[in-house]
Every structure is written in C-alpha cells, then in structure tokens.
Design a protein around this motif. Structure first.
Motif, short mmCIF file in Angstrom:
data_model
loop_
_atom_site.label_atom_id
_atom_site.label_comp_id
_atom_site.label_asym_id
_atom_site.label_seq_id
_atom_site.Cartn_x
_atom_site.Cartn_y
_atom_site.Cartn_z
N ARG A 51 0.86 -1.18 0.00
CA ARG A 51 0.00 0.00 0.00
C ARG A 51 0.89 1.23 0.00
O ARG A 51 1.60 1.50 0.97
N ALA A 52 0.91 1.96 -1.13
CA ALA A 52 1.72 3.16 -1.25
C ALA A 52 1.00 4.33 -0.59
O ALA A 52 -0.21 4.51 -0.76
N PHE A 102 -7.94 2.36 2.27
CA PHE A 102 -9.20 2.74 2.90
C PHE A 102 -9.40 4.25 2.75
O PHE A 102 -8.79 4.88 1.90
N ARG A 103 -10.25 4.82 3.58
CA ARG A 103 -10.58 6.24 3.48
C ARG A 103 -9.33 7.11 3.63
O ARG A 103 -8.51 6.90 4.52
N GLY A 104 -9.25 8.13 2.77
CA GLY A 104 -8.10 9.01 2.84
C GLY A 104 -6.81 8.25 2.65
O GLY A 104 -6.64 7.53 1.67
N ASP A 105 -5.91 8.42 3.61
CA ASP A 105 -4.63 7.71 3.54
C ASP A 105 -4.55 6.56 4.53
O ASP A 105 -3.47 6.04 4.80
N SER A 106 -5.69 6.17 5.08
CA SER A 106 -5.70 5.03 6.02
C SER A 106 -5.76 3.72 5.24
O SER A 106 -6.08 3.69 4.04
N THR A 107 -5.48 2.64 5.94
CA THR A 107 -5.39 1.31 5.31
C THR A 107 -6.07 0.29 6.20
O THR A 107 -5.96 0.35 7.43
N ASP A 121 -3.29 4.00 10.34
CA ASP A 121 -3.16 5.38 9.87
C ASP A 121 -1.87 5.53 9.07
O ASP A 121 -1.05 4.61 9.03
N PRO A 122 -1.65 6.69 8.41
CA PRO A 122 -0.46 6.85 7.56
C PRO A 122 0.86 6.72 8.31
O PRO A 122 1.89 6.47 7.68
N ALA A 123 0.83 6.89 9.64
CA ALA A 123 2.05 6.75 10.43
C ALA A 123 2.30 5.31 10.85
O ALA A 123 3.27 5.03 11.56
N GLY A 124 1.43 4.38 10.43
CA GLY A 124 1.62 2.98 10.77
C GLY A 124 1.02 2.59 12.11
O GLY A 124 1.31 1.50 12.60
N LYS A 125 0.19 3.44 12.69
CA LYS A 125 -0.44 3.14 13.98
C LYS A 125 -1.84 2.55 13.75
O LYS A 125 -2.58 3.02 12.89
N ILE A 126 -2.18 1.55 14.55
CA ILE A 126 -3.50 0.93 14.45
C ILE A 126 -4.46 1.71 15.34
O ILE A 126 -4.30 1.75 16.56
#
Length: 447
Positions: A51-52, A102-107, A121-126
């Motif tokens: 996921r880029a 997922f939404r925005g830059d979340s995964t 989230d984009p910082a790699g936090k769940i």
C-alpha cells in the motif's frame, strides 16, 4: 505451491515459442519501464501486496513472515506495524492477511482468522478494529496473494464473492467434492448498512477435484487443471469504476460509482491460433516443468496434503486449529457418524495430491490474452494487464496499459523476472523480484 508457481511463470515462454506469428494486429509499440531508483535490502518472504502512501512511504504485507512493515521512500524501515512474535502488541494473525486502501490515507489490514479488519493510519499506527462485513467472505477479503483481494470505494468494500459450498461425507468415509462453478460474482458491501449487491460476474479457472478412500482409510486426491484457461479479471480504478476485463474477446465492462453500466469496444490483440500439435506440446511442456519442480522440492506434496487436511477440518492448520472456510464439511453418515465406519486413530491420512491435466482438445483454439490475477490499477485511472507473449522476445513481462475508455494506450515492458505489485503517486511502480525463498522490492518510475 512452489511447483505451481514455477509452472505458471514458465508458461508464457512455452506459449511464445509455440505460437505462430501470422495475423498480427496493430498495437502500440513496446517501451521500457523507467529506471529503478530504490531496492529493499532486508530479507522479505512472500509479499502478498503493498500500500503506497503519500511522501513515498510504503506498507508491505510480508505474508510468509506474517508481518506488516512501514518503510520510507528508500525502503528504510520505519516501524513494524504487525508481527507474529509474542512481544508485539499488534499480532499479525495465524494466516495470511491483506492490505486494502481505505478512506483518505488510512489502510485496512484484514485478519481472516479473527474476522477483523485493523485500521492503520499513515504513520503505521492501528487506530481501531472493525469486524469483516460477512464472516463467510473473510478469506476472500484477505486474498491478496491471489491477486486482487478487495478494494474500498465510495463507502463500499468491493471483492470477489464465493458461494457457500457443502462437502458431503459418504457412507464409505470418502468426501465428495461439490461442483464448483466457473464464474464468480464481484460484490459490493456497504460498510454502514452491510447491504450486499452484485456488480457482475467473472469467469475463473475451473479445477476438477476427486477423492477416493482406500481400505486402510487413506484418502487420495486427484486434481485436474487446465493450464491455459480463458478467464476474466477485474480491478477498481482510482476513479471508482469497477472494471471487468473479459478474456474471451478482450474488452472491458464498467460499472460507475453511481451504478451505471457500460462496455467499451474490443481491444486490439495479436491473437494466435493453437494447432492440435501445439496443444499437445504445451501439455507435455507443463508436465515436464511440474515434474522438475516436484523433484527439486519433494516435500511440497506433503505440504499440499496438509493444506487439504486443514481445509477439510482434519487438522494441520497453524496453531492446531482448522481455518474458517466457505466450504463446510458434513460428517453425517461418515466416519464416526450414523451408518459409517468408526474412526480409529484420529483423522484419516491424506495422501499428496496427484495433479493431472485436461486433454489437449480442451485447450482453447486461440491463446488467451492473459492469465487470472494479471490486472492492476494505477493511481492515474489506468489498468495494467500482464499479457501472455505471442512470440519469443527477450526481457521481462509486457503490460497493456488500458485507459478509462477501454483503449490500450501503451505497452510497457518491465525488467526480467519481475512482477508489478503496486503503484504510488507521481508515477511510481513497485516491483517484486522473487529470489529463491525471498522477495526483493524495487521502486521504479513509469517513465
């Protein structure tokens, strides 16, 4: 399955050698992919998907090592998002998972074993945990290793569905495999209402599986496959369109986010007719590749048998628990049940499956344009389809680049022994290079 992967990777070379060069259609010239400007140095296992993210960061789903990594634009490790070790708070899970933009830059990270989806989230936090929309679809949502697992689009999860199949156990204790359709539905699930609707159907490879049981209780499995099936593929583009790429005549059926359908014209392709002699030669070549791969990895058959045992609920799954499958197993009338012989010594022994191939006459008369799970969507609204070569040529795989009108606008060749596993913003392409049991990722430019 190692020998299966080796066989499929070699098929394009076999087909290119067998194919005639007559009747070529006008198609865009082949150009080379842009230069590689970064490569991983850490050892990765089997990378299911990536996921880029903005700024060049990348989430890597290393399914073989059961971990999710966050790396920067140079592939330097930033953090371990999920891992299989007990010292990690965020466990990967006992089986392969998948990443979904997922939404925005979340995964979303789908954990089929726990029927959950982690929001990263984009910082790699769940940040939170969601349940999968429907428990029977958990494995398909997590099927990144089979190509396209799932997409998030406009409040929906879009993925390939699977009908519930019921396997019966006969009075002799031999499982009877259900008939599996050669088409599957592409479905959408509204994450708020959980309502499900069907986008369309795609043609998939069909495999015939038979089981028999010997007097000593051993179960033998025979699998008959077609090494050159005519199939469809699908993606969700960056504009939100669901694109169904038809293998029979090479055109695209589209469904827009508002639910409207349209079809684009057939795309030009250099169709090659296969003679009866070429069909026989193809089957023989595939068998030879399979035999060499099996000889090089004699334990692979036992691994396949264990996988079947786990799927049948007979043990052998990671952690000693059988995976949740869309296929259920009815033991009524079978071993230990009414009318069946008693089960002794625990679960029956499952022998290594025997792989057979269809008759050469069942192969298509024209070489297909692509294999299953060959399509990827980039960030610019295009579809990249890895095509089957029609004549021998040096270098790596060639991808048709299809625009939103269903036209092949470019043909791009990537470096040898690579596959495309994802795209990033600004014309970034993520390549995977398989080196034995490990994988190396490379970051390249479209131009």
């Amino acid at each position: 399955m190692t020998f299966t992967c080796a066989r499929l990777l070699a098929l394009p070379t076999i087909l290119a050698t067998l194919a005639s060069t007559a009747g070529a259609q006008a198609r865009p010239p082949i150009r080379q992919l842009g230069a590689v400007h970064a490569s991983t140095t850490d050892s990765l296992g089997m990378v299911n998907n990536v996921r880029a993210l903005p700024g060049g960061t990348l989430l890597i789903n290393d399914a073989a090592s059961r971990r999710v990594l966050l790396v920067d634009s140079t592939f330097k490790l930033i953090s371990i998002v999920a891992d299989s070790t007990s010292s990690t708070a965020n466990a990967y899970g006992p089986r392969s998972g998948s990443l979904i933009a997922f939404r925005g830059d979340s995964t979303l990270f789908v954990d089929a074993a726990s029927l959950s989806m982690l929001v990263i989230d984009p910082a790699g936090k769940i940040g939170r945990v969601m349940s999968v929309p429907r428990s029977q679809d958990a494995m398909l949502l997590a099927a990144g290793g089979l190509g396209t697992g799932a997409y998030y689009s406009n409040g929906y999860l879009v993925y390939r569905g699977m009908p519930g199949l019921r396997m019966q156990m006969g009075s002799s204790g031999t499982p009877t495999m259900p008939l599996v359709a050669d088409t599957m539905a592409i479905v959408r699930v509204n994450l708020q209402s959980r309502a499900v609707d069907t986008v369309g159907f795609i043609k998939i490879p069909k495999t015939n599986t038979n089981m028999s049981r010997s007097d000593d209780g051993k179960i033998s499995i025979t699998i008959e496959v077609n090494p050159l099936p005519v199939v469809d593929d699908w993606v969700v583009t960056s504009s939100g369109d669901v694109a169904l790429i038809r293998g029979k005549d090479y055109h695209v059926d589209w469904m827009s986010p508002d639910g409207t359908h349209r079809s684009s014209p057939k795309m030009a392709f250099d169709w090659k007719r296969l003679s009866d002699e070429q069909k026989v030669a193809l089957i023989d070549s595939v068998k030879a590749i399979r035999d060499r791969a099996a000889a090089a990895n004699p334990g692979q058959g036992n691994a396949m048998a264990a996988a079947f045992g786990a799927a049948l609920g007979m043990g052998g799954a990671a952690g000693g628990a059988a995976p949740q499958m869309v296929m259920s197993f009815d033991m009524r009338g079978g071993p230990g049940g009414p009318g069946g012989p008693p089960r002794s010594g625990g679960a029956p022994q499952i022998m290594a499956p025997q792989i057979n191939y269809v008759s050469p006459t069942e192969l298509p008369d024209y070489q297909p344009a692509f294999f299953a799970t060959s399509a990827k969507a980039d960030d610019d609204g295009n579809i990249w389809v890895r095509t089957i070569p029609t004549k021998p040529a040096p270098g790596g795989a060639v991808y048709d680049v299809i625009n939103g009108k269903g036209e092949v606008v470019e043909r791009v060749q990537i470096p040898e022994n690579r596959t495309i596993v994802g795209f990033g913003q600004g014309g970034v392409v993520i390549l995977a290079l398989r080196e034995g049991s490990t994988t190396r990722l490379e970051r390249a430019r479209v131009r």
